[in-house]
Structure formats: C-alpha cells, structure tokens
Design a protein around this motif. Structure first.
Motif, PDB file in Angstrom:
ATOM      1  N   VAL A  36       9.532 -17.478  -2.775  1.00  0.00           N
ATOM      2  CA  VAL A  36      10.394 -17.688  -1.571  1.00  0.00           C
ATOM      3  C   VAL A  36      11.011 -16.204  -1.290  1.00  0.00           C
ATOM      4  O   VAL A  36      11.026 -15.494  -2.064  1.00  0.00           O
ATOM      5  CB  VAL A  36      11.370 -18.690  -2.033  1.00  0.00           C
ATOM      6  N   GLN A  37      11.232 -16.275   0.041  1.00  0.00           N
ATOM      7  CA  GLN A  37      11.938 -15.014   0.691  1.00  0.00           C
ATOM      8  C   GLN A  37      13.244 -15.163   0.340  1.00  0.00           C
ATOM      9  O   GLN A  37      14.098 -16.331   0.832  1.00  0.00           O
ATOM     10  CB  GLN A  37      11.854 -14.949   2.062  1.00  0.00           C
ATOM     11  N   VAL A  38      14.023 -14.237  -0.117  1.00  0.00           N
ATOM     12  CA  VAL A  38      15.432 -14.368  -0.673  1.00  0.00           C
ATOM     13  C   VAL A  38      16.286 -13.427  -0.030  1.00  0.00           C
ATOM     14  O   VAL A  38      17.702 -13.584   0.095  1.00  0.00           O
ATOM     15  CB  VAL A  38      15.673 -14.094  -2.178  1.00  0.00           C
ATOM     16  N   ASP A  39      15.707 -12.639   0.602  1.00  0.00           N
ATOM     17  CA  ASP A  39      16.417 -11.362   1.346  1.00  0.00           C
ATOM     18  C   ASP A  39      15.677 -10.721   2.409  1.00  0.00           C
ATOM     19  O   ASP A  39      14.587 -10.917   2.452  1.00  0.00           O
ATOM     20  CB  ASP A  39      17.205 -10.654   0.397  1.00  0.00           C
ATOM     21  N   GLU A  40      16.200  -9.543   3.114  1.00  0.00           N
ATOM     22  CA  GLU A  40      15.551  -8.683   3.565  1.00  0.00           C
ATOM     23  C   GLU A  40      16.082  -7.397   3.364  1.00  0.00           C
ATOM     24  O   GLU A  40      17.103  -7.200   2.864  1.00  0.00           O
ATOM     25  CB  GLU A  40      15.696  -8.887   5.191  1.00  0.00           C
ATOM     26  N   GLU A  41      15.086  -6.422   3.496  1.00  0.00           N
ATOM     27  CA  GLU A  41      15.566  -4.988   2.748  1.00  0.00           C
ATOM     28  C   GLU A  41      15.150  -3.776   4.133  1.00  0.00           C
ATOM     29  O   GLU A  41      14.101  -3.972   4.490  1.00  0.00           O
ATOM     30  CB  GLU A  41      14.474  -4.684   1.829  1.00  0.00           C
ATOM     31  N   TRP A  42      16.121  -3.058   4.423  1.00  0.00           N
ATOM     32  CA  TRP A  42      15.812  -2.180   5.116  1.00  0.00           C
ATOM     33  C   TRP A  42      15.618  -0.925   4.444  1.00  0.00           C
ATOM     34  O   TRP A  42      16.127  -0.448   3.524  1.00  0.00           O
ATOM     35  CB  TRP A  42      17.378  -1.778   6.246  1.00  0.00           C
ATOM     36  N   LYS A  51       7.297   5.515  10.800  1.00  0.00           N
ATOM     37  CA  LYS A  51       6.445   4.662  11.566  1.00  0.00           C
ATOM     38  C   LYS A  51       6.991   3.624  12.741  1.00  0.00           C
ATOM     39  O   LYS A  51       6.403   3.300  13.520  1.00  0.00           O
ATOM     40  CB  LYS A  51       5.834   3.810  10.716  1.00  0.00           C
ATOM     41  N   MET A  52       8.508   3.685  12.631  1.00  0.00           N
ATOM     42  CA  MET A  52       9.152   3.214  13.588  1.00  0.00           C
ATOM     43  C   MET A  52       9.984   3.971  14.541  1.00  0.00           C
ATOM     44  O   MET A  52      10.456   5.017  14.068  1.00  0.00           O
ATOM     45  CB  MET A  52      10.093   1.942  13.125  1.00  0.00           C
ATOM     46  N   ARG A  53      10.149   3.627  15.738  1.00  0.00           N
ATOM     47  CA  ARG A  53      10.901   4.562  16.582  1.00  0.00           C
ATOM     48  C   ARG A  53      12.194   4.824  16.201  1.00  0.00           C
ATOM     49  O   ARG A  53      12.645   5.756  16.544  1.00  0.00           O
ATOM     50  CB  ARG A  53      10.628   3.909  18.231  1.00  0.00           C
ATOM     51  N   SER A  54      12.824   3.723  15.709  1.00  0.00           N
ATOM     52  CA  SER A  54      14.175   3.878  15.315  1.00  0.00           C
ATOM     53  C   SER A  54      14.274   4.568  14.031  1.00  0.00           C
ATOM     54  O   SER A  54      15.389   4.830  13.480  1.00  0.00           O
ATOM     55  CB  SER A  54      14.572   2.305  15.202  1.00  0.00           C
ATOM     56  N   GLY A  55      13.242   4.782  13.189  1.00  0.00           N
ATOM     57  CA  GLY A  55      13.344   5.398  12.073  1.00  0.00           C
ATOM     58  C   GLY A  55      13.620   4.568  10.858  1.00  0.00           C
ATOM     59  O   GLY A  55      13.743   4.890   9.633  1.00  0.00           O
ATOM     60  N   ARG A  56      13.691   3.180  10.958  1.00  0.00           N
ATOM     61  CA  ARG A  56      14.322   2.184  10.067  1.00  0.00           C
ATOM     62  C   ARG A  56      13.168   1.161  10.104  1.00  0.00           C
ATOM     63  O   ARG A  56      12.867   0.499  11.486  1.00  0.00           O
ATOM     64  CB  ARG A  56      15.813   1.511  10.369  1.00  0.00           C
ATOM     65  N   GLY A  57      12.880   0.293   9.187  1.00  0.00           N
ATOM     66  CA  GLY A  57      11.774  -0.900   8.977  1.00  0.00           C
ATOM     67  C   GLY A  57      12.554  -1.955   8.400  1.00  0.00           C
ATOM     68  O   GLY A  57      13.476  -1.569   7.510  1.00  0.00           O
ATOM     69  N   CYS A  58      12.046  -3.133   8.317  1.00  0.00           N
ATOM     70  CA  CYS A  58      12.771  -4.190   7.483  1.00  0.00           C
ATOM     71  C   CYS A  58      11.485  -4.826   7.067  1.00  0.00           C
ATOM     72  O   CYS A  58      10.566  -5.044   7.422  1.00  0.00           O
ATOM     73  CB  CYS A  58      13.316  -5.210   8.530  1.00  0.00           C
ATOM     74  N   ARG A  59      11.687  -5.280   5.531  1.00  0.00           N
ATOM     75  CA  ARG A  59      10.603  -6.113   5.071  1.00  0.00           C
ATOM     76  C   ARG A  59      11.225  -7.219   4.210  1.00  0.00           C
ATOM     77  O   ARG A  59      12.559  -7.091   3.619  1.00  0.00           O
ATOM     78  CB  ARG A  59       9.745  -5.229   4.350  1.00  0.00           C
ATOM     79  N   VAL A  68      12.191  -9.590   1.046  1.00  0.00           N
ATOM     80  CA  VAL A  68      12.548  -9.469  -0.402  1.00  0.00           C
ATOM     81  C   VAL A  68      12.246 -10.948  -0.977  1.00  0.00           C
ATOM     82  O   VAL A  68      12.716 -11.741  -0.508  1.00  0.00           O
ATOM     83  CB  VAL A  68      13.871  -9.212  -0.862  1.00  0.00           C
ATOM     84  N   TYR A  69      11.298 -10.997  -1.817  1.00  0.00           N
ATOM     85  CA  TYR A  69      10.710 -12.309  -2.281  1.00  0.00           C
ATOM     86  C   TYR A  69      11.354 -12.653  -3.805  1.00  0.00           C
ATOM     87  O   TYR A  69      11.692 -11.594  -4.629  1.00  0.00           O
ATOM     88  CB  TYR A  69       9.230 -12.223  -2.422  1.00  0.00           C
ATOM     89  N   SER A  70      11.031 -13.936  -4.196  1.00  0.00           N
ATOM     90  CA  SER A  70      11.541 -14.116  -5.549  1.00  0.00           C
ATOM     91  C   SER A  70      10.434 -15.225  -6.084  1.00  0.00           C
ATOM     92  O   SER A  70       9.898 -16.167  -5.129  1.00  0.00           O
ATOM     93  CB  SER A  70      12.868 -14.532  -5.852  1.00  0.00           C
TER      94      SER A  70
END
Length: 173
Positions: A119-125, A130-138, A140-142
């Motif tokens: 299950v996805q429990v969260d997101e991590e920045w 690789k991203m124009r903004s310099g930040r990506g999001c992926r 977080v699972y459990s």
C-alpha cells in the motif's frame, strides 16, 4: 562411520559446529552461525540487523506462490528485503539495483497494490537534476500484514494518504 566423522571434522574446521564428548562418549554437536565466525547460531530473521527475511506461512497457505506473477513475486521479495515499515521502490533504479526492468517493477508494484499486499502510505520529495524544478516526488510504500517484516510492528496509514485505504482496512485476497 569414518565418512560421518570426516564430515563432522570438515564442519568443525569451517566454524559451523562445535563437537564435544558427552555422556557415554557420544558426540555432542552444537551448530554455530552459518557465516563461519564461530558465533552461536541464531534463527534467521529474528534481529533487525539480520540480513535474512522470511516470507510468512500465508504466502503458501493462501496460494500467493501460485497467484502472483513473476513481477509480483520479484517485487514482493524486493519490498520484503527493505526491512522497514515505510520504503520507496524507485522503478528507474530497479535495473541497476536488482536486475529487473523498470516496466516489470511497475507491473509487480501494481499487482501487489491490487491485492492489498503493498500500500502507498505517503509521498517523498527529493532533490533531482532530472526535473526542471529540481525536485521530484515518489511514493512511499508499506507491506500489509502478514507480509510486514516481523519485529517491526504494524504499518499505519494516515488519513492523508492517496491510497484511499483506511487503517482498519483488511488486505484483499
């Protein structure tokens, strides 16, 4: 009897057993840790620092060994090896880290999520070039019980997660 004695001798030289004389002159064999260090044997998976993990009995009892596809099984093993309640599974790193394609990793993750095992429990920045903004999001699972690694407790899913699964939801089978 000499073949058995030779086998015991080799195991002792490898640091896998101790051998002593016991009652009535019989050998008393004590198993040692399988790394050959001569330390006392411990059951695999009991400590958090132990490199072993175990699949629960339900993996076989509930037929997951027959019902999961190869990508699903691979991702279950990879997720189980994380030894944490919450972890990321960056698909783009799977070929380098585990030798499976990012597509197969994605298929396996989706399959485990469909069955309620993962299950996805969260997101991590994170920072990335690789991203124009310099930040990506992926994500977080459990792993959901019974696949949660022993000694780590039970995962909790907060109200803010994007999975739509409440903390009292049972995994699908």
């Amino acid at each position: 009897m000499t073949a058995v004695s030779r086998a015991w001798k080799v195991l002792k030289e490898l640091g896998l057993i101790t051998r002593a004389r016991g009652e009535g002159g019989k050998s008393v064999i004590t198993k040692l840790h399988e790394d050959g260090s001569g330390q006392a044997y411990t059951i695999p998976g009991e400590g958090l620092g132990d490199p072993y993990f175990q699949l629960p009995f339900e993996y076989w009892d509930k037929g997951w060994h027959n019902n999961l596809s190869l990508p699903g099984k691979a991702m279950l093993l990879i997720a189980s090896s994380q030894r944490k309640l919450k972890f990321t599974l960056p698909q783009e790193r799977m070929p380098e880290w585990y030798g499976i394609s990012a597509d197969s990793a994605g298929k396996g993750i989706r399959e485990l999520m469909k069955h309620g095992i993962l299950v996805q429990v969260d997101e991590e920045w994170f920072d990335t070039l690789k991203m124009r903004s310099g930040r990506g999001c992926r994500p977080v699972y459990s792993l959901w019980p019974p696949f949660t690694p022993r000694a780590l407790g039970e995962p909790t899913i907060g109200e803010e997660t994007t999975t739509g699964i409440s903390s009292d939801a049972a995994p699908k089978e």
